[in-house]
Design a protein around this motif. Structure first.
Motif, mmCIF file in Angstrom:
data_model
loop_
_atom_site.group_PDB
_atom_site.id
_atom_site.type_symbol
_atom_site.label_atom_id
_atom_site.label_comp_id
_atom_site.label_asym_id
_atom_site.label_seq_id
_atom_site.Cartn_x
_atom_site.Cartn_y
_atom_site.Cartn_z
ATOM 1 N N VAL A 116 -11.613 22.337 -15.299
ATOM 2 C CA VAL A 116 -10.378 22.785 -15.950
ATOM 3 C C VAL A 116 -9.305 22.809 -14.867
ATOM 4 C CG1 VAL A 116 -9.237 24.638 -17.225
ATOM 5 C CG2 VAL A 116 -11.679 24.176 -17.604
ATOM 6 N N LEU A 117 -8.333 21.914 -14.975
ATOM 7 C CA LEU A 117 -7.289 21.778 -13.953
ATOM 8 C C LEU A 117 -5.925 22.104 -14.541
ATOM 9 C CD1 LEU A 117 -6.210 20.823 -11.148
ATOM 10 C CD2 LEU A 117 -6.128 18.508 -12.122
ATOM 11 N N TYR A 118 -5.212 23.017 -13.880
ATOM 12 C CA TYR A 118 -3.834 23.322 -14.263
ATOM 13 C C TYR A 118 -2.930 23.066 -13.067
ATOM 14 C CZ TYR A 118 0.258 25.692 -16.177
ATOM 15 O OH TYR A 118 1.517 25.966 -16.653
ATOM 16 N N THR A 119 -1.887 22.278 -13.262
ATOM 17 C CA THR A 119 -0.926 22.019 -12.187
ATOM 18 C C THR A 119 0.435 22.575 -12.587
ATOM 19 O OG1 THR A 119 -0.085 19.857 -12.965
ATOM 20 C CG2 THR A 119 -2.163 19.860 -11.716
ATOM 21 N N ALA A 120 1.096 23.232 -11.649
ATOM 22 C CA ALA A 120 2.422 23.797 -11.882
ATOM 23 C C ALA A 120 3.353 23.296 -10.790
ATOM 24 C CB ALA A 120 2.370 25.322 -11.861
ATOM 25 N N GLY A 121 4.474 22.733 -11.203
ATOM 26 C CA GLY A 121 5.430 22.239 -10.206
ATOM 27 C C GLY A 121 6.426 21.291 -10.835
ATOM 28 N N HIS A 122 7.193 20.660 -9.981
ATOM 29 C CA HIS A 122 8.160 19.676 -10.445
ATOM 30 C C HIS A 122 7.476 18.326 -10.618
ATOM 31 C CE1 HIS A 122 11.590 22.333 -10.015
ATOM 32 N NE2 HIS A 122 11.241 22.631 -8.779
ATOM 33 N N GLY A 123 8.119 17.452 -11.370
ATOM 34 C CA GLY A 123 7.588 16.120 -11.575
ATOM 35 C C GLY A 123 8.671 15.077 -11.428
ATOM 36 N N ALA A 124 8.248 13.860 -11.145
ATOM 37 C CA ALA A 124 9.141 12.708 -11.063
ATOM 38 C C ALA A 124 8.564 11.607 -11.936
ATOM 39 C CB ALA A 124 9.272 12.238 -9.613
ATOM 40 N N LYS A 125 9.311 10.549 -12.121
ATOM 41 C CA LYS A 125 8.849 9.467 -12.986
ATOM 42 C C LYS A 125 7.715 8.668 -12.358
ATOM 43 C CE LYS A 125 13.051 8.959 -15.706
ATOM 44 N NZ LYS A 125 14.129 8.049 -16.187
ATOM 45 N N VAL A 126 7.320 9.038 -11.132
ATOM 46 C CA VAL A 126 6.189 8.372 -10.475
ATOM 47 C C VAL A 126 4.978 9.289 -10.349
ATOM 48 C CG1 VAL A 126 7.561 6.693 -9.202
ATOM 49 C CG2 VAL A 126 7.160 8.965 -8.213
ATOM 50 N N GLY A 127 5.126 10.591 -10.663
ATOM 51 C CA GLY A 127 3.983 11.482 -10.562
ATOM 52 C C GLY A 127 4.380 12.926 -10.315
ATOM 53 N N LEU A 128 3.372 13.757 -10.041
ATOM 54 C CA LEU A 128 3.605 15.158 -9.708
ATOM 55 C C LEU A 128 4.174 15.246 -8.300
ATOM 56 C CD1 LEU A 128 0.228 16.677 -10.995
ATOM 57 C CD2 LEU A 128 2.395 16.484 -12.236
ATOM 58 N N ALA A 129 5.155 16.119 -8.101
ATOM 59 C CA ALA A 129 5.829 16.226 -6.809
ATOM 60 C C ALA A 129 5.317 17.431 -6.031
ATOM 61 C CB ALA A 129 7.335 16.333 -7.014
ATOM 62 N N TYR A 130 4.940 17.193 -4.773
ATOM 63 C CA TYR A 130 4.589 18.273 -3.844
ATOM 64 C C TYR A 130 5.807 18.536 -2.967
ATOM 65 C CZ TYR A 130 2.697 20.230 0.544
ATOM 66 O OH TYR A 130 2.474 20.987 1.668
ATOM 67 N N HIS A 131 6.276 19.798 -2.953
ATOM 68 C CA HIS A 131 7.472 20.126 -2.179
ATOM 69 C C HIS A 131 7.342 21.559 -1.674
ATOM 70 C CE1 HIS A 131 12.184 19.959 -1.942
ATOM 71 N NE2 HIS A 131 11.595 20.137 -0.765
ATOM 72 N N ASP A 132 6.967 21.712 -0.420
ATOM 73 C CA ASP A 132 6.782 23.026 0.190
ATOM 74 C C ASP A 132 7.915 23.280 1.176
ATOM 75 O OD1 ASP A 132 5.627 25.462 0.857
ATOM 76 O OD2 ASP A 132 4.426 24.580 2.467
ATOM 77 N N ALA A 133 8.943 23.995 0.704
ATOM 78 C CA ALA A 133 10.140 24.260 1.515
ATOM 79 C C ALA A 133 10.636 22.962 2.144
ATOM 80 C CB ALA A 133 9.840 25.324 2.558
ATOM 81 N N ASP A 134 10.927 22.982 3.451
ATOM 82 C CA ASP A 134 11.353 21.757 4.137
ATOM 83 C C ASP A 134 10.236 21.178 4.993
ATOM 84 O OD1 ASP A 134 13.941 21.837 3.108
ATOM 85 O OD2 ASP A 134 14.650 23.146 4.715
ATOM 86 N N ASP A 135 9.001 21.588 4.712
ATOM 87 C CA ASP A 135 7.888 21.218 5.583
ATOM 88 C C ASP A 135 6.889 20.258 4.963
ATOM 89 O OD1 ASP A 135 8.805 23.095 7.585
ATOM 90 O OD2 ASP A 135 8.029 24.678 6.281
ATOM 91 N N GLY A 136 6.702 20.329 3.647
ATOM 92 C CA GLY A 136 5.691 19.500 3.009
ATOM 93 C C GLY A 136 6.245 18.731 1.827
ATOM 94 N N PHE A 137 5.904 17.452 1.758
ATOM 95 C CA PHE A 137 6.398 16.588 0.696
ATOM 96 C C PHE A 137 5.285 15.642 0.259
ATOM 97 C CE2 PHE A 137 9.710 17.646 3.677
ATOM 98 C CZ PHE A 137 10.774 18.078 2.897
ATOM 99 N N GLY A 138 5.308 15.222 -0.990
ATOM 100 C CA GLY A 138 4.305 14.266 -1.427
ATOM 101 C C GLY A 138 4.398 13.965 -2.902
#
Length: 336
Positions: free
Chosen positions: A171-193
């Protein structure tokens, strides 16, 4: 040089012996080949070839910048502790393993991830088999492992080791922003993906996780439906492939979708499909309250064989609802 001939014969016999042993134990006799640089540096910066950049995004890039070594060590310890706390599956029983990830450092996603973990763990009897990866909830530094693509991959790999993949369920739940290419990882100014559909599908395929309840709360999350849908997958997304979802302001307690699906629908002792329909009805009602909102069009895809794992889980589902938590998402309309 007789000694050399004796050494050579001995080495030959030893090599044959090792090869036979490796074959008998199923180990590969193919010589190890080190990883090679084949494609060169990926096109992830402005001005590079567009096709190359698109191909790189499809592989799920992740970038960490100037992380403190102490932070890295602390993160590793938190992740190790959380992974070690995951319990084994029970033989002959359909068990659920709940993985929740907040992929953004905005506190709303930290709050939503934490409560989603509680709701899903209770609903699917997953105490001791639940892991939450998320940043701060706004009250202070997070005591949880960071919600990053890397940590998500490691958590999924550990779950795959523990579960009986023929009968148990992710059972997987993801919470965050999204883009037209996928789920966005954005941790302050340090982590992106980015976690694109193809990357997530490859992780599931490699790990052999086929029984899946996936709830993806992000803009444009409908892009995952064609890639992740299967006979044994129940998939719910907060929006269609070309629509945004709403309510993701940092100071809120819930996004629209999180409030509707987790805080309202899945707290109720109703079947999963009915919960999904109830969430869609709530979201449509809330979005109609503002003329500025273009409907998000959440998606539902439930495979034909989902009942094989869902029916046993729902047979043990709690018979009573739990109270709602936090400020309702729609209070954003009245400034509360």
């Amino acid at each position: 040089m007789r000694w050399w001939g004796k050494v050579a014969r001995t080495a030959s016999v030893l090599a044959v012996s090792l090869a036979v042993t490796a074959s008998a134990t199923g180990q590969s006799t193919t010589p190890y080949k080190a990883p090679e640089h084949v494609g060169g540096w990926p096109g992830l910066v402005s001005g590079t070839n567009e096709a190359e950049a698109t191909a790189s995004l499809d592989l799920g890039p992740e970038l960490e910048r100037d992380r403190s070594p102490k932070w890295l060590l602390d993160e590793q310890r938190k992740l190790d502790k959380a992974l070690a706390a995951l319990g084994p599956q029970k033989p002959g029983v359909v068990d659920a393993y709940v993985v929740v990830v907040g992929l953004d450092s905005d506190p709303i996603f930290g709050r939503e991830a934490r409560e989603a973990g509680k709701v899903l763990s209770r609903r699917y009897n997953a105490a001791g088999r639940t892991i939450v990866l998320a940043g701060t909830d706004g009250s202070g530094p997070s005591a949880l492992p960071n919600g990053s693509p890397r940590n998500l991959g490691v958590a999924l790999a550990r779950v795959a080791e523990l579960m009986d993949k023929k009968q148990d369920v992710l059972v997987l739940y993801t919470a965050g922003h999204g883009a037209k290419v996928g789920l966005a990882y954005h941790d302050a100014d340090d982590g992106f993906g980015i976690i694109p559909p193809a990357r997530m599908a490859r992780m599931f395929d490699e790990l052999g996780i086929e029984n899946r309840l996936l709830i993806l709360s992000a803009c444009f999350s409908g892009i995952f439906v064609p890639t992740l849908s299967s006979d044994t997958t129940a998939l719910f997304t907060a929006a269609s492939a070309d629509r945004t979802s709403f309510g993701c302001q940092s100071d809120r307690d819930w996004t629209f979708y999180g409030d509707a699906m987790i805080n309202n629908a899945l707290r109720q002792p109703v079947p999963l499909a009915k919960a999904g329909e109830n969430a869609l009805a709530l979201i449509a009602k809330w979005e109609a309250m503002s003329s500025d909102i273009i409907p998000s069009q959440p998606q539902i895809s439930i495979g034909s064989k989902v009942s094989t794992w869902l029916a046993p889980l729902e047979a043990k589902m709690p018979k009573t609802a739990t109270p709602l938590v936090g400020r309702p998402a729609i209070t954003i309309f009245d400034g509360k």
